[in-house]
Structures are given as C-alpha cells and as structure tokens.
Scaffold this active site. Structure first.
Site, PDB file in Angstrom:
ATOM      1  N   CYS A 116     -22.880  -1.485   1.034  1.00  0.00           N
ATOM      2  CA  CYS A 116     -21.926  -0.371   1.142  1.00  0.00           C
ATOM      3  C   CYS A 116     -22.454   0.749   2.039  1.00  0.00           C
ATOM      4  O   CYS A 116     -21.687   1.592   2.499  1.00  0.00           O
ATOM      5  CB  CYS A 116     -21.592   0.188  -0.236  1.00  0.00           C
ATOM      6  SG  CYS A 116     -20.772  -0.998  -1.299  1.00  0.00           S
ATOM      7  N   HIS A 256     -18.128   7.577  -0.018  1.00  0.00           N
ATOM      8  CA  HIS A 256     -17.878   6.161  -0.284  1.00  0.00           C
ATOM      9  C   HIS A 256     -16.803   6.081  -1.373  1.00  0.00           C
ATOM     10  O   HIS A 256     -16.892   6.746  -2.401  1.00  0.00           O
ATOM     11  CB  HIS A 256     -19.186   5.531  -0.763  1.00  0.00           C
ATOM     12  CG  HIS A 256     -19.086   4.076  -1.065  1.00  0.00           C
ATOM     13  ND1 HIS A 256     -18.232   3.225  -0.389  1.00  0.00           N
ATOM     14  CD2 HIS A 256     -19.749   3.309  -1.961  1.00  0.00           C
ATOM     15  CE1 HIS A 256     -18.382   2.003  -0.867  1.00  0.00           C
ATOM     16  NE2 HIS A 256     -19.287   2.023  -1.828  1.00  0.00           N
ATOM     17  N   ASN A 286     -12.477  -0.584  -3.112  1.00  0.00           N
ATOM     18  CA  ASN A 286     -13.798  -0.416  -2.512  1.00  0.00           C
ATOM     19  C   ASN A 286     -13.968  -1.468  -1.415  1.00  0.00           C
ATOM     20  O   ASN A 286     -14.105  -2.651  -1.700  1.00  0.00           O
ATOM     21  CB  ASN A 286     -14.873  -0.575  -3.602  1.00  0.00           C
ATOM     22  CG  ASN A 286     -16.286  -0.426  -3.062  1.00  0.00           C
ATOM     23  OD1 ASN A 286     -16.498  -0.447  -1.852  1.00  0.00           O
ATOM     24  ND2 ASN A 286     -17.242  -0.283  -3.962  1.00  0.00           N
TER      25      ASN A 286
END
Ligand code: COA
Length: 329
Positions: A116, A256, A286
């Site tokens: 990520c 994020h 996500n």
C-alpha cells in the site's frame, strides 16, 4: 554536494475500471451485509477489472491522463516507476509493459514492491532522481488489480479491496511551477511481515497443486493488527509532515483509503476535522498502492487544493511499510 533541484508535480491522472461492485455482491456468498461493511469500513462499492484487464492496462490509462495533464509527451519521459503488489507477471516488471505501451522509448522502467506504500515509494524514488539531476521527467504510478488476489471465502478481507490506478509526473519545479515536493519519508518494520501477506507462490513456497488448493496464493490479513498499526502511523506521519510548518497553511490531507474509521480515529488524535481530508473510500474501497494517487488526482481535478498551500500525502501497509510526503500545491 551539488545543490538539490526542486521538484514539482506537473500533472496527475487516474483510472478505475468500469465494473462497479456494490457491497450487496458479497451478501450472495459471504455471511456479511451492506450495513456491516458501511459501518465498519465506510466502503459502499469498489471497482473490479474486466476479464483480461490487468494492472498494466490500468497503469496505461492513468499514465496517459497524467501525461495529458502535464502536457508532456511519452517520449520525453526518462523513467517509469510502478508501485504495485499485483503485477501482471512475476517477471518482468509491470513498469516495462507500461513503458512499451505508452511509447516512452527513452525511459528506464522498474517496479517498487512496497504494497500500500507503493505510490509513496515510487514518488520518493522519482523525486530523488529529479532532485539529483539524474532524470528530468518521471512518471510514477500506483496501481492494483487486487480482485485477482482476494480470498472470496474470507469475509474479513474480501470486502475491503478494489482495483484502480493513479499517476503523477515529476519534473523540476522551474519547469512545471506547481506541486513542489517539500519532504518525503519512508519507513519499514519487517517484523510485521505476516500482518498482511501472500504466503504461497514465491521462492519460499513455490506454487504446488496443494498450495493452490489451500488458497495460499491469496492475501491473508490480520485485520485487527493492521487496524492498530494503521491508526498510530497515520496520525504520526501527518504530524511529522507538518512539523516546522504552519497548520493553517494546510489545504488538504490525502490519506491512504484504508478504512473510514481509521482515518476518523487518526483525525481525532490530531484534533482535526475531516473538512480538509480527501475521502473517496466509499466509491473504490482499498486499492492499495492506488488509493493516494487516485484521491490526489480527483482532488486536483475538483479544485480542492489551494495554490501555494500545503498538501500531506500518507500511506502504510504490508511489509510493514509506511510513507509520507508534504507538497506545496
Ligand atoms: N461481515 C460481517 N462480519 C464480519 C466481517 C464481515 N465482512 N468481517 C469480520 N466480521 C466479524 C468478525 O468475524 C468478528 O466477529 P466475532 O466478534 O464474532 O469474532 C467481528 O466482525 C469483528 O471483527 P474484527 O476483525 O475485530 O472487525 P474490525 O472492526 O477490526 O473490522 C476490518 C475488520 C478488516 C474491516 C478492519 O480491521 C480493517 O479495516 N483493517 C485494516 C485492513 C486493511 O485495509 N488492510 C489493507 C492494508 S493497509
């Protein structure tokens, strides 16, 4: 030491696949509900790539849009860097496929593996190349096709992820006159490597019929542990990025998009409201390395950033890894 060249973001672009997958889709085969997913994550829907569409395809679309926004031709690029945990192939890099498809004939190309934190790592690396005078125009991309690596029998992780890509073009600031990269930071703690990991398919456990039958090639996630790690790192990174700067100059935080509750808890710790925070997790879930560049691009196109004011980017994820950046828009 030669003086550092100031670096700016000349343009951004993003692409998400057409297929919209609402929470109700998971109700058909998992013991879950739209209500649970919305309350616990803030996610309402995500995008899944079409059959045959892979990470490089998403990268190419996002890359084209970023090039167009920056007014730069592909053959002017010196470097293409892709942050992804879902490359088209284990070999070669996705960046090479993108370099070819875009016609970036003069560019070097490589992937960075930071999950990520992939876009933040690509940005930090690209910025260093431009700052050192080793490259003039760098395309950095964060992109994922996570729908291919999700264990659809695991309700604790399947509902979280989505597919997409976001991109930015880095150039010397005196060329683009916007989006100066003032700071970047990267961190890691490999002792938490199994908080989120894909146990099978690599050198440690090469694929076998048995490992595939056991679903070892899918993402395994210790959701609660990731949650705790994420909350503390999001708040810390935002603080670290703003250190030495006036909080009143902040125009937007682009975090994020991991879980709406994680973002809200981090903001509470910082005694901040969500007014200056870009949130689009409700639409995309996500998308790992792609969350920050997609959100940055959407914010830029929506005019959410005031020129001359500060923008904080931050992400964290498997590894464990984390990365932040402070920009002057
Ligand atoms: N639907 C319904 N119930 C679910 C569920 C789902 N999709 N997923 C988990 N549950 C259940 C659990 O089984 C557990 O039940 P139990 O109390 O009977 O054991 C209960 O909900 C609470 O589980 P928990 O894991 O503590 O939930 P949570 O509030 O932490 O939410 C996540 C789970 C995954 C949404 C959350 O931990 C998260 O977002 N973590 C970060 C994950 C992430 O994005 N990682 C990617 C890399 S950064």
């Amino acid at each position: 030491m030669a003086s550092r060249i100031r670096v700016g973001i000349a343009g951004t672009g993003s692409y998400t696949p057409e297929r919209v997958v609402p929470n109700a889709y998971f109700e058909e085969f998992l013991d879950t509900s739209d209500e649970w997913i919305v309350q616990r994550t803030g996610i309402r829907e995500r995008r899944f790539a079409a059959e045959g569409q892979a990470t490089s395809d998403l990268c190419v679309e996002a890359g084209k849009r970023a090039l167009e926004a920056a007014g730069i031709r592909p053959e002017d690029l010196d470097l293409v860097i892709v942050g992804t945990l879902t490359p088209d192939y284990p070999l070669p890099s996705t960046a090479c496929l993108v370099q070819d498809r875009l016609g970036a004939t003069r560019a070097g190309a490589f992937d960075v593996a930071a999950a990520c934190t992939g876009f933040m790592t690509a940005l930090s690396t690209g910025e260093a190349f431009v700052a050192a005078g080793r490259a003039k125009r760098v395309l950095v991309i964060g992109a994922e096709t996570l729908s291919r690596f999700v264990d659809y029998t695991d309700r604790g992780s399947a509902i979280i992820f989505g597919d997409g890509a976001g991109a930015a073009i880095l150039t010397p600031l005196d060329e683009c006159g916007q989006g100066e990269v003032l700071k970047t930071t990267l961190g890691a703690d490999g002792s938490g490597y199994d908080f989120i990991h894909i146990p099978g398919g690599g050198a440690k456990a090469p694929p076998t019929h048995a490992s595939i039958d056991a679903g070892q090639h899918f993402i395994k996630m210790r959701g609660r542990d990731v949650y705790r790690f994420a909350v503390s790192h999001m708040a810390e990174m935002i603080e670290e990025m703003l250190e030495g700067y006036d909080r009143d100059d902040l125009t937007l935080i682009v975090p994020h998009q991991v879980n709406r509750r994680i973002i809200d808890t981090a903001l509470d710790r910082l005694e901040m409201t969500d007014e200056k925070v870009m949130i689009n997790i409700q639409h995309y879930g996500n998308t790992s390395a792609a969350t920050v560049p997609i959100a940055l691009d959407e914010a830029a196109r929506a005019g959410r950033m005031e020129k001359g004011k500060l923008v904080v980017l931050c992400a964290f994820g498997a590894g464990l890894t984390w990365g932040g950046s402070l920009l002057r828009w």
